[in-house]
Scaffold this active site. Sequence first.
Site, PDB file in Angstrom:
ATOM      1  N   TYR A 146       0.798  -1.232   0.000  1.00  0.00           N
ATOM      2  CA  TYR A 146       0.000   0.000   0.000  1.00  0.00           C
ATOM      3  C   TYR A 146       0.831   1.283   0.000  1.00  0.00           C
ATOM      4  O   TYR A 146       0.260   2.373  -0.095  1.00  0.00           O
ATOM      5  CB  TYR A 146      -0.961  -0.003   1.202  1.00  0.00           C
ATOM      6  CG  TYR A 146      -1.967  -1.137   1.142  1.00  0.00           C
ATOM      7  CD1 TYR A 146      -2.998  -1.119   0.213  1.00  0.00           C
ATOM      8  CD2 TYR A 146      -1.871  -2.233   1.990  1.00  0.00           C
ATOM      9  CE1 TYR A 146      -3.914  -2.150   0.129  1.00  0.00           C
ATOM     10  CE2 TYR A 146      -2.785  -3.284   1.923  1.00  0.00           C
ATOM     11  CZ  TYR A 146      -3.807  -3.233   0.988  1.00  0.00           C
ATOM     12  OH  TYR A 146      -4.706  -4.257   0.907  1.00  0.00           O
ATOM     13  N   HIS A 182      -9.611   0.512  -5.893  1.00  0.00           N
ATOM     14  CA  HIS A 182      -8.692  -0.199  -5.005  1.00  0.00           C
ATOM     15  C   HIS A 182      -7.282   0.273  -5.303  1.00  0.00           C
ATOM     16  O   HIS A 182      -6.902   0.404  -6.473  1.00  0.00           O
ATOM     17  CB  HIS A 182      -8.783  -1.711  -5.213  1.00  0.00           C
ATOM     18  CG  HIS A 182     -10.161  -2.221  -4.946  1.00  0.00           C
ATOM     19  ND1 HIS A 182     -10.651  -2.373  -3.669  1.00  0.00           N
ATOM     20  CD2 HIS A 182     -11.172  -2.536  -5.784  1.00  0.00           C
ATOM     21  CE1 HIS A 182     -11.909  -2.781  -3.744  1.00  0.00           C
ATOM     22  NE2 HIS A 182     -12.249  -2.885  -5.016  1.00  0.00           N
TER      23      HIS A 182
HETATM   24  C1  DQA Z   1      -8.089  -2.673  -0.963  1.00  0.00           C
HETATM   25  C2  DQA Z   1      -8.001  -4.149  -1.374  1.00  0.00           C
HETATM   26  C3  DQA Z   1      -8.778  -5.023  -0.404  1.00  0.00           C
HETATM   27  O1  DQA Z   1      -8.700  -6.378  -0.802  1.00  0.00           O
HETATM   28  C4  DQA Z   1      -8.183  -4.892   0.987  1.00  0.00           C
HETATM   29  O2  DQA Z   1      -8.939  -5.657   1.903  1.00  0.00           O
HETATM   30  C5  DQA Z   1      -8.060  -3.479   1.432  1.00  0.00           C
HETATM   31  C6  DQA Z   1      -7.640  -2.457   0.472  1.00  0.00           C
HETATM   32  C7  DQA Z   1      -7.206  -1.788  -1.867  1.00  0.00           C
HETATM   33  O3  DQA Z   1      -7.388  -0.573  -1.831  1.00  0.00           O
HETATM   34  O4  DQA Z   1      -6.337  -2.290  -2.578  1.00  0.00           O
HETATM   35  O5  DQA Z   1      -8.220  -3.168   2.600  1.00  0.00           O
HETATM   36  O6  DQA Z   1      -9.426  -2.242  -1.112  1.00  0.00           O
END
Ligand code: DQA
Length: 143
Positions: A22, A99
Site C-alpha cells: 500500500y 482499489h
Molecule cells: C483494498 C483491497 C482489499 O482487498 C483490501 O482488503 C483493502 C484495500 C485496496 O485498496 O487495494 O483493505 O481495497
Amino acid sequence: MKFLVLNGVNLNMLGIREKELYGDRDFKSLERYIKKSAKQAGVKVVTRQSNSEGKLCEYIQKAYKKFDGIVINPGAYTHTSVALLDALKAVNIPTVEVHLTDVDNREDFRKISYVSLYAFKKISGQGFEGYKTAIDELIKKLN
Ligand code: DQA
C-alpha cells in the site's frame, strides 16, 4: 457536481499497514490528494472514512439526493458486504469502485466484489491515482 469519496475499513492505516503493498504515504495524504484532484477537475468533494460497515451504509444512505456521484474503496468489505451493495442500489447514485492494489492479481478471495455488481467502473492497481481516475470517470459519465 458534488461527489462523495468513501474509504472503508483499514484505509486509515495507510502508511503503517503492509507498506510493500500500500506504500508509505498515510491516509491524510490520500485525502489531500483526493481533494486536490477534485479541485483540479472543478468538482466538489466530501471525503469520509469508517471501519464500520454500518457507518459506511449510513454515509451512502445520507448521500441520497445530496451527491451526484460516489467513489468507494470499501477495503475488505468489498469482498463480503451485501449490505454496501444494497445501500448503493437503494440510493441509485453513479458509483466508481477503487482499489489501491490490483485486487484481481492477489488472493482468489479478493477477486470477488459485491460492490462491482452495482459500480459502473472498477479501478484497481493505480494507487492514489486511481481516485483521480475515478473522479474523471464520474465526470465523463455525468456529462
Ligand atoms: C483494498 C483491497 C482489499 O482487498 C483490501 O482488503 C483493502 C484495500 C485496496 O485498496 O487495494 O483493505 O481495497
